[in-house]
Design a protein around this motif. Structure first.
Motif, PDB file in Angstrom:
ATOM      1  N   ASN A 143       0.788  -1.081   0.106  1.00  0.00           N
ATOM      2  CA  ASN A 143       0.081   0.101   0.142  1.00  0.00           C
ATOM      3  C   ASN A 143       0.927   1.200  -0.062  1.00  0.00           C
ATOM      4  O   ASN A 143       1.822   1.447   0.826  1.00  0.00           O
ATOM      5  N   VAL A 144       0.518   2.157  -0.836  1.00  0.00           N
ATOM      6  CA  VAL A 144       1.489   3.472  -1.074  1.00  0.00           C
ATOM      7  C   VAL A 144       0.648   4.673  -1.055  1.00  0.00           C
ATOM      8  O   VAL A 144      -0.794   4.551  -1.685  1.00  0.00           O
ATOM      9  N   ILE A 145       1.117   5.703  -0.335  1.00  0.00           N
ATOM     10  CA  ILE A 145       0.305   6.994  -0.679  1.00  0.00           C
ATOM     11  C   ILE A 145       1.284   7.910  -1.188  1.00  0.00           C
ATOM     12  O   ILE A 145       2.657   7.900  -1.010  1.00  0.00           O
ATOM     13  N   GLU A 146       0.630   8.597  -2.137  1.00  0.00           N
ATOM     14  CA  GLU A 146       1.534   9.704  -2.901  1.00  0.00           C
ATOM     15  C   GLU A 146       1.223  10.940  -2.651  1.00  0.00           C
ATOM     16  O   GLU A 146      -0.122  11.457  -2.705  1.00  0.00           O
ATOM     17  N   ASN A 178       4.693  -8.422  -6.356  1.00  0.00           N
ATOM     18  CA  ASN A 178       3.418  -8.108  -5.486  1.00  0.00           C
ATOM     19  C   ASN A 178       2.603  -7.171  -5.891  1.00  0.00           C
ATOM     20  O   ASN A 178       3.072  -6.100  -6.802  1.00  0.00           O
ATOM     21  N   GLN A 179       1.269  -7.018  -5.778  1.00  0.00           N
ATOM     22  CA  GLN A 179       0.480  -6.155  -6.125  1.00  0.00           C
ATOM     23  C   GLN A 179       0.528  -4.934  -5.439  1.00  0.00           C
ATOM     24  O   GLN A 179       0.700  -4.923  -4.174  1.00  0.00           O
ATOM     25  N   ILE A 180       0.669  -3.593  -6.216  1.00  0.00           N
ATOM     26  CA  ILE A 180       1.009  -2.361  -5.323  1.00  0.00           C
ATOM     27  C   ILE A 180      -0.368  -1.471  -5.557  1.00  0.00           C
ATOM     28  O   ILE A 180      -0.880  -1.368  -6.682  1.00  0.00           O
ATOM     29  N   ASN A 181      -0.839  -1.223  -4.347  1.00  0.00           N
ATOM     30  CA  ASN A 181      -1.959  -0.040  -4.365  1.00  0.00           C
ATOM     31  C   ASN A 181      -1.812   1.357  -3.854  1.00  0.00           C
ATOM     32  O   ASN A 181      -1.071   1.631  -3.053  1.00  0.00           O
ATOM     33  N   ILE A 182      -2.350   1.917  -4.972  1.00  0.00           N
ATOM     34  CA  ILE A 182      -2.070   3.663  -4.432  1.00  0.00           C
ATOM     35  C   ILE A 182      -3.294   3.884  -3.511  1.00  0.00           C
ATOM     36  O   ILE A 182      -4.380   4.180  -4.239  1.00  0.00           O
ATOM     37  N   LEU A 183      -3.074   4.034  -2.343  1.00  0.00           N
ATOM     38  CA  LEU A 183      -4.362   4.374  -1.282  1.00  0.00           C
ATOM     39  C   LEU A 183      -4.955   5.930  -1.477  1.00  0.00           C
ATOM     40  O   LEU A 183      -6.127   6.084  -1.554  1.00  0.00           O
ATOM     41  N   ALA A 184      -3.961   6.620  -1.794  1.00  0.00           N
ATOM     42  CA  ALA A 184      -4.335   8.145  -1.992  1.00  0.00           C
ATOM     43  C   ALA A 184      -3.258   8.856  -2.801  1.00  0.00           C
ATOM     44  O   ALA A 184      -2.069   8.551  -2.662  1.00  0.00           O
ATOM     45  N   SER A 185      -3.581  10.041  -3.377  1.00  0.00           N
ATOM     46  CA  SER A 185      -2.561  10.808  -4.253  1.00  0.00           C
ATOM     47  C   SER A 185      -3.155  12.224  -4.101  1.00  0.00           C
ATOM     48  O   SER A 185      -4.214  12.660  -4.758  1.00  0.00           O
ATOM     49  N   MET A 199      -0.695  14.167   5.599  1.00  0.00           N
ATOM     50  CA  MET A 199      -0.360  12.830   5.861  1.00  0.00           C
ATOM     51  C   MET A 199      -1.035  12.411   7.257  1.00  0.00           C
ATOM     52  O   MET A 199      -1.430  11.270   7.566  1.00  0.00           O
ATOM     53  N   ASP A 200      -1.081  13.424   8.349  1.00  0.00           N
ATOM     54  CA  ASP A 200      -1.837  12.971   9.272  1.00  0.00           C
ATOM     55  C   ASP A 200      -3.215  12.602   9.207  1.00  0.00           C
ATOM     56  O   ASP A 200      -3.689  11.667   9.988  1.00  0.00           O
ATOM     57  N   SER A 201      -3.888  13.269   8.163  1.00  0.00           N
ATOM     58  CA  SER A 201      -5.260  12.880   8.160  1.00  0.00           C
ATOM     59  C   SER A 201      -5.469  11.426   7.491  1.00  0.00           C
ATOM     60  O   SER A 201      -6.155  10.570   7.761  1.00  0.00           O
ATOM     61  N   LEU A 202      -4.414  11.106   6.427  1.00  0.00           N
ATOM     62  CA  LEU A 202      -4.426   9.948   5.794  1.00  0.00           C
ATOM     63  C   LEU A 202      -3.950   8.781   6.496  1.00  0.00           C
ATOM     64  O   LEU A 202      -4.598   7.619   6.364  1.00  0.00           O
ATOM     65  N   LEU A 203      -2.983   8.896   7.626  1.00  0.00           N
ATOM     66  CA  LEU A 203      -2.935   7.998   8.362  1.00  0.00           C
ATOM     67  C   LEU A 203      -4.258   7.472   9.634  1.00  0.00           C
ATOM     68  O   LEU A 203      -4.121   6.286   9.505  1.00  0.00           O
ATOM     69  N   ARG A 204      -4.784   8.320   9.707  1.00  0.00           N
ATOM     70  CA  ARG A 204      -6.199   7.967  10.462  1.00  0.00           C
ATOM     71  C   ARG A 204      -7.070   7.035   9.966  1.00  0.00           C
ATOM     72  O   ARG A 204      -7.712   6.269  10.321  1.00  0.00           O
ATOM     73  N   ILE A 205      -7.004   7.443   8.530  1.00  0.00           N
ATOM     74  CA  ILE A 205      -7.932   6.277   7.971  1.00  0.00           C
ATOM     75  C   ILE A 205      -7.522   5.220   7.034  1.00  0.00           C
ATOM     76  O   ILE A 205      -8.196   4.334   6.480  1.00  0.00           O
ATOM     77  N   ASN A 206      -6.188   5.326   7.113  1.00  0.00           N
ATOM     78  CA  ASN A 206      -5.429   3.867   6.468  1.00  0.00           C
ATOM     79  C   ASN A 206      -4.491   3.343   7.618  1.00  0.00           C
ATOM     80  O   ASN A 206      -3.301   3.729   7.479  1.00  0.00           O
ATOM     81  N   HIS A 208      -3.058   0.606   7.345  1.00  0.00           N
ATOM     82  CA  HIS A 208      -1.982   0.065   6.739  1.00  0.00           C
ATOM     83  C   HIS A 208      -1.461   0.541   5.389  1.00  0.00           C
ATOM     84  O   HIS A 208      -1.833   0.613   4.350  1.00  0.00           O
ATOM     85  N   VAL A 209      -0.312   1.188   5.798  1.00  0.00           N
ATOM     86  CA  VAL A 209       0.611   1.889   4.586  1.00  0.00           C
ATOM     87  C   VAL A 209       1.943   1.290   4.707  1.00  0.00           C
ATOM     88  O   VAL A 209       2.625   1.511   5.874  1.00  0.00           O
ATOM     89  N   ASP A 210       2.569   1.151   3.395  1.00  0.00           N
ATOM     90  CA  ASP A 210       3.968   0.498   3.687  1.00  0.00           C
ATOM     91  C   ASP A 210       5.025   1.576   2.958  1.00  0.00           C
ATOM     92  O   ASP A 210       6.066   1.659   3.458  1.00  0.00           O
ATOM     93  N   TYR A 211       4.581   2.524   1.981  1.00  0.00           N
ATOM     94  CA  TYR A 211       5.521   3.491   1.554  1.00  0.00           C
ATOM     95  C   TYR A 211       4.851   4.536   1.327  1.00  0.00           C
ATOM     96  O   TYR A 211       3.406   4.752   0.974  1.00  0.00           O
ATOM     97  N   VAL A 212       5.341   5.825   1.111  1.00  0.00           N
ATOM     98  CA  VAL A 212       5.138   6.999   1.189  1.00  0.00           C
ATOM     99  C   VAL A 212       6.019   7.738  -0.127  1.00  0.00           C
ATOM    100  O   VAL A 212       7.097   7.348   0.012  1.00  0.00           O
ATOM    101  N   TYR A 213       5.370   7.882  -1.220  1.00  0.00           N
ATOM    102  CA  TYR A 213       6.154   8.409  -2.306  1.00  0.00           C
ATOM    103  C   TYR A 213       5.969  10.065  -2.447  1.00  0.00           C
ATOM    104  O   TYR A 213       4.940  10.398  -2.693  1.00  0.00           O
TER     105      TYR A 213
END
Length: 536
Positions: A143-146, A178-185, A199-206, A208-213
């Motif tokens: 799971n990735v957040i951009e 592995n399948q890579i999912n973009i949780l939010a951009s 990022m603070d808001s996105l962490l509250r609703i996600n 499971h996050v593996d990477y931030v780009y």
């Protein structure tokens, strides 16, 4: 005589070119770019630079460029914050005959004079490739957040497209990866505070996050601080872009574990002003100057820091020498005006004396008056002779000084490529598409302005489609293929002809022999003078 004196003093100053620099987003990278332009201008001595930098205000940037147009600047250097909204005013400057150099960011269309910067699509692609490779060590979906830069910024658009191109490629080959999912951009406007809040808001609703780009190291730092506040820094890895080797910059953040990796984004201030000066001097210049970049992780961050520290010491030494030179120049200028002032005082005293002398003699007899007038004429002739001699000496001194300081710009006559049709490019893969790409590169190998966009235009496809097709057939990108073709042709000419290194550089499409030498050494491991005949 007084008028002649002041004209002589005024003419001792050289005419300077006027350059306007327009930027919007203010951060460390922007400040370093402005510093590079300022330092280059001081070093050259023939350029006056006016900076207009406004924080995240597109309308103000448009007004600033309009102002530069009214002032008839010799060249305008622009880093457009919004490629859509800035395009009309940039084209307006171009249509009014004012050269426009785009620095770091682009606009759609070709109504600009030159571009210097990086291939941001390729940067995004390389960061996506790095993430895919690193994620291969994990199990299950990733799971990735951009966190993007600014909306309608060419830099953000290309970094997103390149990254997503690599992620889509990975997901289409999910049997091996592995399948890579973009949780939010989300857009951050390149701002630390916005990135941290997002990022603070996105962490509250996600959960499971593996990477931030992140599209820049500043944005990446904002994301990391939010992650650390949530106590999830061991779980989530952050990728940035810029790799500024300054204290607390991207290289330091890689070394201290804040970032998993970053990517170099060379500051292009000195290159931008160098191109502007070439345009003003009427000499040959490279219309699309693409700077080299690379991924920075723990394996090479220390080397980058060492290189920067060495460069900083050299810069400090130069600044010290420059300060001494400025002080001496100020002293010389002060003495020049003191000398001019003394001459004026002497002339005024002589005139006052002669006036008083005339008044005194007017009360004498007619004979005395006639005699004194004769004497005054003799004295005036002597005074005039002395003044003319002094004036001639001053003019000679000024002429010698001007001759010594007067420089001349050397034009490079870059004549690109006759008889280049026999270029042999190592094929990416033997098929009709690759052969067509090779033939296009061969046809234009001597054109220094030839770029990836030109290949895509001739093929009738988009830049992204071209990248994907080449990616499916080779590990190389399109820019590398063009550079490889030029260097291999250059190597052949160096080994089989008596042409000089400069002649061969121009013949294979390089507009700068020094840049050709650097690329040749990077590719072959030795300089062009060591290939075949020894050329100077």
């Amino acid at each position: 005589m007084l008028l002649l004196l002041f004209v002589m003093v005024a003419c001792s100053d050289e005419k300077k070119f006027n350059v306007g620099v327009s930027q919007v987003h203010v951060d460390v990278w922007t400040e370093l770019m402005n510093d590079e332009i300022s330092n280059e201008a001081r070093y050259c001595g023939d350029v006056d630079v006016e900076f207009r930098t406004k924080a995240t205000n597109v309308k103000q940037q448009i007004a600033d460029i309009d102002s530069f147009i009214l002032e008839k600047k010799d060249v305008i250097i622009v880093s457009p914050s919004d490629e859509v909204e800035l395009r009309p005013v940039i084209e307006k400057a171009f249509n009014n005959g004012i050269p426009v150099v785009l620095a770091d960011r682009k606009i759609e269309g070709k109504k600009y004079t030159a571009f210097v910067g990086v291939d941001n699509f390729n940067i995004g692609s390389q960061m996506g490739d790095f993430l895919v490779e690193h994620a291969s060590e994990r199990k299950g979906e990733i799971n990735v957040i951009e966190l993007q830069g600014a909306e309608n910024s060419s830099t953000a658009i290309e970094r997103h497209d390149g990254f997503m191109d690599e992620i889509d490629w990975n997901n289409n080959d999910s049997l091996e990866h592995n399948q890579i999912n973009i949780l939010a951009s989300v857009y951050t406007g390149w701002q630390y505070d916005v990135a941290k809040r997002s990022m603070d808001s996105l962490l509250r609703i996600n959960p499971h996050v593996d990477y931030v780009y992140a599209h820049s190291d500043i944005v990446a730092k904002g994301a990391y601080d939010a992650i650390k506040k949530a106590g999830r820094e061991k779980e989530i890895k952050v990728l940035g872009i810029d790799a500024l080797p300054i204290e607390g910059g991207g290289a330091d953040m890689v070394l201290d574990g804040t970032l998993l990796a970053t990517h170099t984004n060379p500051i292009c201030g000195d290159e931008a002003l160098s191109i502007a000066r070439k345009i003003m001097q009427g000499v040959n210049f490279e219309r699309n100057m693409e700077l080299a970049t690379e991924v920075i992780d723990t394996t090479n961050a220390s080397v980058l820091k060492l290189q920067y520290d060495k460069a900083q010491k050299q810069a400090e030494k130069y600044n010290s020498i420059e300060a001494i030179a400025d002080e001496q120049s100020s002293t010389i200028s002060k003495h020049k005006w003191m000398f001019a002032g003394n001459i004026v005082i002497v002339i005024l005293l002589v005139l006052l004396f002669l006036t008083q002398y005339r008044v005194k003699k007017e009360i004498d007899t007619t004979d005395d008056i006639m005699m004194m007038q004769l004497q005054m004429q003799i004295q005036e002739m002597a005074a005039n002779k002395t003044a003319v001699a002094a004036t001639n000496n001053s003019a000679n001194d000024s002429h010698v000084s001007g001759a010594q300081s007067n420089g001349s710009a050397n034009s490079q006559d870059a004549t690109a490529g006759d008889n280049v049709a026999n270029v042999e490019i190592a094929p990416v893969q033997t098929d009709k598409f690759c052969e067509e790409v090779e033939q296009i590169i061969i046809k234009h190998i001597g054109d220094s302005n030839f770029s990836v966009n030109d290949i895509a235009d001739e093929l009738g496809i988009s830049r992204i489609q071209l990248y994907r097709k080449i990616k499916s057939r080779s590990e190389q990108n399109v820019s590398d293929l063009i550079r490889k073709a030029r260097l291999e042709r250059a190597h052949e000419l160096l080994s089989t002809t008596n042409k000089t290194i400069s002649e061969i550089a121009y013949k294979v499409g390089f507009s700068s022999p020094s840049y050709f030498t650097k690329c040749f050494k990077d590719y072959y491991g030795y300089g062009p003078s060591e290939a075949g005949l020894d050329k100077k």
